[in-house]
Design a protein around this motif. Sequence first.
Motif, short mmCIF file in Angstrom:
data_model
loop_
_atom_site.label_atom_id
_atom_site.label_comp_id
_atom_site.label_asym_id
_atom_site.label_seq_id
_atom_site.Cartn_x
_atom_site.Cartn_y
_atom_site.Cartn_z
N PHE A 77 -4.09 5.55 19.15
CA PHE A 77 -3.80 5.24 17.75
C PHE A 77 -4.73 5.95 16.77
O PHE A 77 -4.57 5.77 15.55
N ALA A 78 -5.68 6.70 17.26
CA ALA A 78 -6.60 7.39 16.36
C ALA A 78 -5.88 8.37 15.43
O ALA A 78 -6.14 8.38 14.22
N PRO A 79 -4.96 9.22 15.93
CA PRO A 79 -4.24 10.11 15.00
C PRO A 79 -3.43 9.35 13.96
O PRO A 79 -3.34 9.78 12.80
N VAL A 80 -2.82 8.22 14.35
CA VAL A 80 -2.05 7.43 13.38
C VAL A 80 -2.97 6.86 12.31
O VAL A 80 -2.63 6.86 11.12
N ALA A 81 -4.14 6.36 12.71
CA ALA A 81 -5.10 5.84 11.74
C ALA A 81 -5.60 6.94 10.81
O ALA A 81 -5.84 6.71 9.62
N ILE A 82 -5.78 8.14 11.34
CA ILE A 82 -6.22 9.26 10.50
C ILE A 82 -5.20 9.54 9.39
O ILE A 82 -5.57 9.82 8.24
N VAL A 83 -3.92 9.45 9.72
CA VAL A 83 -2.87 9.79 8.75
C VAL A 83 -2.55 8.61 7.85
O VAL A 83 -2.58 8.73 6.61
N LEU A 84 -2.22 7.45 8.42
CA LEU A 84 -1.76 6.32 7.62
C LEU A 84 -2.89 5.58 6.93
O LEU A 84 -2.73 5.13 5.79
N GLU A 85 -4.03 5.41 7.58
CA GLU A 85 -5.15 4.70 6.99
C GLU A 85 -6.14 5.64 6.30
O GLU A 85 -7.13 5.15 5.74
N ARG A 86 -5.88 6.94 6.37
CA ARG A 86 -6.77 7.93 5.76
C ARG A 86 -8.19 7.79 6.29
O ARG A 86 -9.18 8.00 5.58
N VAL B 134 1.34 -8.70 5.27
CA VAL B 134 1.13 -7.66 4.27
C VAL B 134 2.41 -6.85 4.07
O VAL B 134 2.82 -6.56 2.95
N LEU B 135 3.05 -6.48 5.18
CA LEU B 135 4.27 -5.69 5.09
C LEU B 135 5.39 -6.48 4.42
O LEU B 135 6.14 -5.94 3.61
N GLN B 136 5.51 -7.78 4.75
CA GLN B 136 6.54 -8.60 4.13
C GLN B 136 6.31 -8.76 2.64
O GLN B 136 7.25 -8.73 1.84
N SER B 137 5.06 -8.92 2.25
CA SER B 137 4.74 -9.03 0.83
C SER B 137 5.12 -7.76 0.09
O SER B 137 5.70 -7.80 -1.00
N GLY B 138 4.82 -6.61 0.70
CA GLY B 138 5.17 -5.36 0.07
C GLY B 138 6.67 -5.18 -0.04
O GLY B 138 7.18 -4.71 -1.06
N ALA B 139 7.40 -5.56 1.01
CA ALA B 139 8.86 -5.42 0.97
C ALA B 139 9.48 -6.39 -0.03
O ALA B 139 10.44 -6.05 -0.73
N THR B 140 8.96 -7.61 -0.11
CA THR B 140 9.49 -8.59 -1.05
C THR B 140 9.28 -8.15 -2.49
O THR B 140 10.12 -8.39 -3.36
N GLY C 134 7.31 5.37 -2.85
CA GLY C 134 6.69 5.90 -1.65
C GLY C 134 5.19 5.80 -1.68
O GLY C 134 4.54 5.49 -0.68
N GLU C 135 4.59 6.03 -2.84
CA GLU C 135 3.13 5.94 -2.95
C GLU C 135 2.65 4.52 -2.70
O GLU C 135 1.61 4.31 -2.07
N ALA C 136 3.39 3.52 -3.18
CA ALA C 136 3.00 2.13 -2.94
C ALA C 136 3.09 1.79 -1.46
O ALA C 136 2.28 1.03 -0.94
N ILE C 137 4.08 2.33 -0.78
CA ILE C 137 4.19 2.10 0.67
C ILE C 137 2.97 2.67 1.39
O ILE C 137 2.39 2.03 2.27
N ASP C 138 2.58 3.87 1.00
CA ASP C 138 1.41 4.49 1.64
C ASP C 138 0.16 3.64 1.44
O ASP C 138 -0.70 3.57 2.32
N GLN C 139 0.07 2.98 0.28
CA GLN C 139 -1.10 2.15 0.02
C GLN C 139 -1.13 0.91 0.90
O GLN C 139 -2.20 0.39 1.21
N LEU C 140 0.04 0.41 1.31
CA LEU C 140 0.07 -0.79 2.16
C LEU C 140 -0.64 -0.55 3.48
O LEU C 140 -1.27 -1.46 4.02
#
Length: 383
Positions: free
Chosen positions: A245-254, A357-363, A370-376
């Motif tokens: 999961f390190a590459p995923v964290a690098i991209v999604l979690e910056r 967190v994901l449900q709150s963002g979707a609600t 798209g930028e708000a999704i990236d922030q989640l």
Amino acid sequence: MTYGADGHPPPQAQYPAYPPQGYPPPGYPQPGYYPPPGYYPQPGYGYYPPPAPQALKPGIVSLRPLTMSDIFNGAVSYVRLNPKAALGLTAIVVIIAQAIALLIQIGPITSLGSLDPETVNATGGLGVSDPAFIGLMLSSMAGAATTTIAAIVLSGLLTVVVGRSVFGAKITAGEAWHRARGRLLPLLGFTALEVLAVTVLVGIAAGLTALMYYVAGIGAAVAVGLLLLLGVAALTIWGVTLLIFAPVAIVLERAGLVDAVTRSLALVRKDFWRVLGIWLLGTLVASVIAGTVSVPFSLVGQLMLMAGASTTGTVVASVLISIGGAIGQIITAPFTAGVVVLLYTDRRIRAEAFDLVLQSGATNRTADSGEAIDQLWLTPPQP
């Protein structure tokens, strides 16, 4: 008959009236009666609890702990949701990488001249000079490096696409590139560290095997070498799984390189075997599909290599084999990337209650931005 003091007979005893046979007991809905919406009979009269509320599903998966089928279905669904970004980026990156690798390999082959029987020397070997042979080996290594770099770039791009698809959001190839390009350097650094670690392990195993050969002979060297080979393979699988999961964290979690490694270790450590099993099964499925697609091209290429040793035949065979490999990668690379990212999502949900967190963002209609999704995905872990 006995009469009372007033001269009248006593009143008859009163008994409860029974309904006619075939009718339900008092208080139960009568035939032809339809209860209002939301009505449920009381316990003891066929009570059924109300159905459990369905988990929110704004995109490719429900925002709850995921099953293996959820992960595999989601890894296919996001390609249908964003086909231009998923398949388009995959095709561009794979074709460019395969073309570069093919050109790098063809150069030394053509420089060797004809490989017809006339060029075979008296000893039965090919008349290939040492510099040409070295060039051929270096070109193969350069081609492998090109393919590896392309795979790293592609994984970063597809990670962004999957992250948006979890919320059902559309994304273009340009947006994915804009989002992922700043994370390519950490991704390359992480991959370089992985390759270095595996190289060190293989080097240590090879050194110990050689030492055993000089000390105890060929038999002991073979036995020790096989044991060390199994050990290196086990350590490699163990390490790759812990850091998956390190590459995923690098991209999604910056995240930075060290933080990404720490995050992956924390997410995988408590569910190692499940992560390993789903990842291996997804990789096996992708490998079977890719192999099936590329078999016709590889078979024709191998037959051409066996039929003649001319330079032209070798080049054409290499092209065919590259085409088959490219088609297999274009089909399976999005699926493999989707499995890893959705496994990461599942682990965050199970370990950090990240589904809230994901449900709150979707609600809150986060999928509209798209930028708000990236922030989640940057949200700190829940305590």
